[in-house]
Design a protein around this motif. Structure first.
Motif, PDB file in Angstrom:
ATOM      1  N   GLY A  72       0.806  -1.215   0.000  1.00  0.00           N
ATOM      2  CA  GLY A  72       0.000   0.000   0.000  1.00  0.00           C
ATOM      3  C   GLY A  72       0.830   1.251   0.000  1.00  0.00           C
ATOM      4  O   GLY A  72       0.529   2.231  -0.698  1.00  0.00           O
ATOM      5  N   GLN A  73       1.927   1.250   0.748  1.00  0.00           N
ATOM      6  CA  GLN A  73       2.764   2.433   0.825  1.00  0.00           C
ATOM      7  C   GLN A  73       3.461   2.714  -0.495  1.00  0.00           C
ATOM      8  O   GLN A  73       3.517   3.839  -0.967  1.00  0.00           O
ATOM      9  CB  GLN A  73       3.805   2.259   1.941  1.00  0.00           C
ATOM     10  N   ALA A  79       1.205   5.919  -7.507  1.00  0.00           N
ATOM     11  CA  ALA A  79      -0.005   6.332  -8.217  1.00  0.00           C
ATOM     12  C   ALA A  79      -0.285   7.822  -8.020  1.00  0.00           C
ATOM     13  O   ALA A  79      -0.661   8.526  -8.965  1.00  0.00           O
ATOM     14  CB  ALA A  79      -1.198   5.505  -7.725  1.00  0.00           C
ATOM     15  N   GLU A  80      -0.090   8.303  -6.802  1.00  0.00           N
ATOM     16  CA  GLU A  80      -0.345   9.715  -6.520  1.00  0.00           C
ATOM     17  C   GLU A  80       0.625  10.612  -7.277  1.00  0.00           C
ATOM     18  O   GLU A  80       0.250  11.643  -7.831  1.00  0.00           O
ATOM     19  CB  GLU A  80      -0.215   9.964  -5.015  1.00  0.00           C
ATOM     20  N   VAL A  81       1.881  10.209  -7.327  1.00  0.00           N
ATOM     21  CA  VAL A  81       2.898  11.005  -8.014  1.00  0.00           C
ATOM     22  C   VAL A  81       2.656  11.014  -9.515  1.00  0.00           C
ATOM     23  O   VAL A  81       2.738  12.040 -10.181  1.00  0.00           O
ATOM     24  CB  VAL A  81       4.304  10.440  -7.699  1.00  0.00           C
ATOM     25  N   TRP A  82       2.328   9.849 -10.074  1.00  0.00           N
ATOM     26  CA  TRP A  82       2.169   9.747 -11.523  1.00  0.00           C
ATOM     27  C   TRP A  82       0.991  10.571 -12.038  1.00  0.00           C
ATOM     28  O   TRP A  82       0.952  10.940 -13.197  1.00  0.00           O
ATOM     29  CB  TRP A  82       1.999   8.283 -11.912  1.00  0.00           C
ATOM     30  N   TRP A 103       9.702  12.716  -3.991  1.00  0.00           N
ATOM     31  CA  TRP A 103      10.636  13.074  -2.925  1.00  0.00           C
ATOM     32  C   TRP A 103       9.972  13.911  -1.834  1.00  0.00           C
ATOM     33  O   TRP A 103      10.311  13.791  -0.651  1.00  0.00           O
ATOM     34  CB  TRP A 103      11.840  13.811  -3.498  1.00  0.00           C
ATOM     35  N   ASP A 104       9.047  14.749  -2.221  1.00  0.00           N
ATOM     36  CA  ASP A 104       8.308  15.535  -1.228  1.00  0.00           C
ATOM     37  C   ASP A 104       7.597  14.605  -0.235  1.00  0.00           C
ATOM     38  O   ASP A 104       7.524  14.895   0.970  1.00  0.00           O
ATOM     39  CB  ASP A 104       7.280  16.442  -1.911  1.00  0.00           C
ATOM     40  N   GLN A 105       7.074  13.480  -0.729  1.00  0.00           N
ATOM     41  CA  GLN A 105       6.415  12.506   0.140  1.00  0.00           C
ATOM     42  C   GLN A 105       7.415  11.866   1.099  1.00  0.00           C
ATOM     43  O   GLN A 105       7.114  11.647   2.274  1.00  0.00           O
ATOM     44  CB  GLN A 105       5.736  11.412  -0.697  1.00  0.00           C
ATOM     45  N   PRO A 110       9.562  10.826   6.896  1.00  0.00           N
ATOM     46  CA  PRO A 110      10.731   9.941   6.840  1.00  0.00           C
ATOM     47  C   PRO A 110      10.568   8.674   7.666  1.00  0.00           C
ATOM     48  O   PRO A 110      11.130   7.630   7.315  1.00  0.00           O
ATOM     49  CB  PRO A 110      11.869  10.825   7.384  1.00  0.00           C
ATOM     50  N   GLN A 111       9.804   8.738   8.760  1.00  0.00           N
ATOM     51  CA  GLN A 111       9.641   7.551   9.586  1.00  0.00           C
ATOM     52  C   GLN A 111       8.917   6.433   8.836  1.00  0.00           C
ATOM     53  O   GLN A 111       9.147   5.252   9.107  1.00  0.00           O
ATOM     54  CB  GLN A 111       8.887   7.890  10.877  1.00  0.00           C
ATOM     55  N   ALA A 112       8.054   6.808   7.899  1.00  0.00           N
ATOM     56  CA  ALA A 112       7.404   5.783   7.078  1.00  0.00           C
ATOM     57  C   ALA A 112       8.442   5.037   6.250  1.00  0.00           C
ATOM     58  O   ALA A 112       8.360   3.812   6.082  1.00  0.00           O
ATOM     59  CB  ALA A 112       6.360   6.419   6.164  1.00  0.00           C
ATOM     60  N   GLN A 113       9.455   5.762   5.756  1.00  0.00           N
ATOM     61  CA  GLN A 113      10.506   5.122   4.977  1.00  0.00           C
ATOM     62  C   GLN A 113      11.378   4.219   5.847  1.00  0.00           C
ATOM     63  O   GLN A 113      11.845   3.170   5.399  1.00  0.00           O
ATOM     64  CB  GLN A 113      11.375   6.196   4.294  1.00  0.00           C
TER      65      GLN A 113
END
Length: 211
Positions: A72-73, A79-82, A103-105, A110-113
């Motif tokens: 999902g992540q 999809a959102e970026v495209w 990159w803005d996402q 960053p903790q999600a990454q």
């Protein structure tokens, strides 16, 4: 009637999909705050405000939840970026705009990454999760390839490389820059690297001849 006798407010019955969504949200919140190791099924349910039994009502295993978190992540972000493609812009500028939107996402959460990196490593040590992760990796690759085809159709260019290879290179570039940034937190260098990757990928395209 005293406060002790006041009946609890009625809570609407949630569907399985709604419960799953709450558990996924709770897992993300918990993992970003305390790490993947802290995400026991009991702790995830507590974070989501649900009884412990709700977890296995919605997921067959914690591995299934982990796989859904990873998929999902990654696919949601792509999809959102495209969706921000501007077919009228220069190809290199368009690719760079997509990379920078991605990159803005990354910088916004960053903790999600960090959680994604933890889950990816965990997947290599767990047989069930590794199989699920491989399947989800194939899905992500398919999504990237489909989006590349959409990009080519919208911008009127063609690629000098096969779609599968270009999709793999795209995913590798984005994940590589992200992982390096998680170590260095050097945003200027990360953005400069993405600009160079945009130039590189633009070099693999050429305009379609007029019919």
């Amino acid at each position: 009637m005293s406060a002790a006798q006041t009946p609890a407010p009625h809570r609407p019955r949630l569907s399985v999909s709604e419960r799953r969504a709450l558990l996924i949200e709770g897992a993300w919140t918990l993992m970003k705050r305390e790490g993947v190791a802290a995400a026991t099924t009991r702790a995830i349910c507590a974070e989501a405000g649900m009884p412990h039994g709700a977890f296995h009502y919605c997921f067959r295993s914690k591995q299934e939840l982990y796989a859904e978190l990873l998929t999902g992540q990654i696919t949601g972000g792509l999809a959102e970026v495209w969706a921000q493609i501007d077919a009228s812009a220069d190809v290199r500028e368009t690719i760079l705009a997509i990379f920078l939107a991605y990159w803005d996402q990354v910088e916004a959460d960053p903790q999600a990454q960090v959680v994604i990196a933890e889950l990816t490593v965990l997947a290599q040590r767990d047989a069930e999760l590794r199989e699920l992760s491989m399947a989800d990796g194939r899905s992500t690759h398919t999504l990237a390839r489909t989006m590349l085809r959409q990009f080519i159709e919208l911008t009127g260019v063609r690629s000098s490389l096969p779609d599968d290879l270009l999709a793999e290179m795209l995913l590798g570039a984005l994940s590589g820059v992200t992982n390096r940034w998680l170590v260095s937190r050097d945003s200027a260098t990360a953005r400069a690297a993405l600009a160079e990757y945009a130039k590189l990928f633009a070099g693999y395209t050429q305009e379609q001849p007029e019919p």
